[in-house]
Design an enzyme around this catalytic site. Sequence first.
Site, PDB file in Angstrom:
ATOM      1  CG  ASP A  35       3.051  56.802 -62.232  1.00 37.61           C
ATOM      2  OD1 ASP A  35       2.429  56.294 -61.285  1.00 37.61           O
ATOM      3  OD2 ASP A  35       3.476  56.140 -63.194  1.00 37.61           O
ATOM      4  CD  GLU A  36      -1.828  54.384 -61.115  1.00 34.39           C
ATOM      5  OE1 GLU A  36      -2.987  54.016 -60.974  1.00 34.39           O
ATOM      6  OE2 GLU A  36      -0.841  53.729 -60.729  1.00 34.39           O
ATOM      7  CG  ASP A  47      -0.259  54.583 -64.843  1.00 36.27           C
ATOM      8  OD1 ASP A  47       0.764  55.197 -64.439  1.00 36.27           O
ATOM      9  OD2 ASP A  47      -0.372  53.337 -64.768  1.00 36.27           O
TER      10      ASP A  47
HETATM   11  P1  DGT Z   1       3.890  51.561 -66.351  1.00 41.00           P
HETATM   12  O1  DGT Z   1       2.867  52.421 -65.668  1.00 41.00           O
HETATM   13  O2  DGT Z   1       3.552  50.115 -66.345  1.00 41.00           O
HETATM   14  O3  DGT Z   1       4.265  52.066 -67.719  1.00 41.00           O
HETATM   15  O4  DGT Z   1       5.239  51.643 -65.513  1.00 41.00           O
HETATM   16  P2  DGT Z   1       5.616  52.478 -64.226  1.00 41.00           P
HETATM   17  O5  DGT Z   1       7.083  52.364 -64.040  1.00 41.00           O
HETATM   18  O6  DGT Z   1       5.100  53.891 -64.335  1.00 41.00           O
HETATM   19  O7  DGT Z   1       4.892  51.664 -63.105  1.00 41.00           O
HETATM   20  P3  DGT Z   1       3.809  52.111 -62.023  1.00 41.00           P
HETATM   21  O8  DGT Z   1       2.847  53.094 -62.604  1.00 41.00           O
HETATM   22  O9  DGT Z   1       3.264  50.849 -61.451  1.00 41.00           O
HETATM   23  O10 DGT Z   1       4.671  52.800 -60.886  1.00 41.00           O
HETATM   24  C1  DGT Z   1       5.076  54.176 -60.907  1.00 41.00           C
HETATM   25  C2  DGT Z   1       6.481  54.324 -60.362  1.00 41.00           C
HETATM   26  O11 DGT Z   1       6.539  53.755 -59.038  1.00 41.00           O
HETATM   27  C3  DGT Z   1       7.538  53.573 -61.148  1.00 41.00           C
HETATM   28  O12 DGT Z   1       8.048  54.339 -62.236  1.00 41.00           O
HETATM   29  C4  DGT Z   1       8.591  53.280 -60.119  1.00 41.00           C
HETATM   30  C5  DGT Z   1       7.793  53.088 -58.834  1.00 41.00           C
HETATM   31  N1  DGT Z   1       7.593  51.624 -58.606  1.00 41.00           N
HETATM   32  C6  DGT Z   1       6.637  50.834 -59.128  1.00 41.00           C
HETATM   33  N2  DGT Z   1       6.769  49.554 -58.733  1.00 41.00           N
HETATM   34  C7  DGT Z   1       7.856  49.530 -57.926  1.00 41.00           C
HETATM   35  C8  DGT Z   1       8.522  48.496 -57.189  1.00 41.00           C
HETATM   36  O13 DGT Z   1       8.135  47.323 -57.210  1.00 41.00           O
HETATM   37  N3  DGT Z   1       9.617  48.866 -56.453  1.00 41.00           N
HETATM   38  C9  DGT Z   1      10.047  50.166 -56.406  1.00 41.00           C
HETATM   39  N4  DGT Z   1      11.116  50.461 -55.679  1.00 41.00           N
HETATM   40  N5  DGT Z   1       9.446  51.154 -57.091  1.00 41.00           N
HETATM   41  C10 DGT Z   1       8.375  50.856 -57.840  1.00 41.00           C
HETATM   42 CA    CA Z   2       2.877  54.380 -64.446  1.00 41.09          CA
END
Ligand code: DGT
Ligand code: CA
Length: 366
Positions: free
Chosen positions: A111-112, A11
């Site tokens: 991204d996973e 991830d």
């Molecule tokens: P992490 O994995 O906790 O370090 O953080 P992220 O940002 O990679 O989170 P993840 O893996 O749950 O989600 C991947 C991408 O999907 C993230 O960079 C942006 C998008 N995303 C996640 N949650 C939301 C949301 O609630 N709203 C929107 N618009 N996009 C989201």
């Molecule tokens: Ca992520």
Amino acid sequence: MVQNRVVMLVDFDYFFAQCEELRNPLIKDKPVVVGVYSGRTEDSGAVSTSNYVARRYGVKSGIPIFLAKRNLECADAVFFPVDHKYYKQVSDSIMQLLNNYASNLEQVSIDEAYLDVTLQVEGNFEKAQIYAQKIKQDIKAQVGLSLSIGIGSNKLVAKIACDSQKPDGLTLVRPEEAIKFLAPLSVDKLLGVGKKTFTRMEQMDIKTIGDLAKFDVQQIIEVFGKTLGIYFHNAANAIDNEPVVKQCEAESISKIGTLKQDTHDLELLLQKTDELVEIVYGEATEKGYSFKTVSVYIVNVDLVSKSRSVTLEQPAKDKEVIKRNVHLLLEKYLTESPLKIRRLGVRVSGFSKKQPQQKQLSSFFV
Ligand code: DGT
Ligand code: CA
């Protein structure tokens, strides 16, 4: 002897924001926020994700942009609108690289991905740890992105392991440690335990995965039904036989837009989806695709998103088929939810070109 499976969940950390850092290296130490701007006022919309510097200020996915700006007022933060096309390009190239490290790679979001690396590490968890370190280093060196990896003997354990240590994490759970690893965690860490199930389990005095693992399986089945009951019992005991499914070219075509005004009115919603259908249909036709699945994606005013899909009996390639099914899906959705809608998306997937060939859905990237 049956060989242990070795499954990884990879991830990428704060993905959209990290992609922005990749092309603007000077912002790396600042709070970085990526938002979906609704366009109504300069600051209306929601945070899609943020880097870990911004998260220290309480800025995370889903919160309103105006609130993020307020929290970061004196922090020299940088804000970006989402750029799906760019994130998708980065995602495609990292998935292609990761594919070289596994017998099977199953992408589960932008991204996973799950990687079955049993053969590569000969079923050996010590080797898996070294192999995961190598994957992290190689990706960092080649693309410049950091990521977290969870390793387990199945997808369930790998996923929870990965979530337990982020960013830049590497968490290994050996098969013999899996039940102990899961036991103290809240039961809603398990896929399928949402708010309602969580409350029901709490009433049964099941708070942790360990509580669930020990609970009489017959009683679980009585409350949640056979399929779900057995799933819960197995999951809590770290049992998951789901294979890592190798995908062909994962593909879907989707387009999402924000309404000028929040509404629950079918006609107004259809005006918007008609615009989106034109774009989606245009792209599918250009690529010569027939599709088997039509979906709508809905973001309510409370920012909760839903999607509804229909799978056709035969692959189709007509615009009217998309329109008709979008209409039916929306009409039905409106009877289920009284909330006004803020954003809407249309997607077609399950493509076939010359020969019918089932392809996997990629998720909506909002
Ligand atoms: P992490 O994995 O906790 O370090 O953080 P992220 O940002 O990679 O989170 P993840 O893996 O749950 O989600 C991947 C991408 O999907 C993230 O960079 C942006 C998008 N995303 C996640 N949650 C939301 C949301 O609630 N709203 C929107 N618009 N996009 C989201
Ligand atoms: Ca992520």
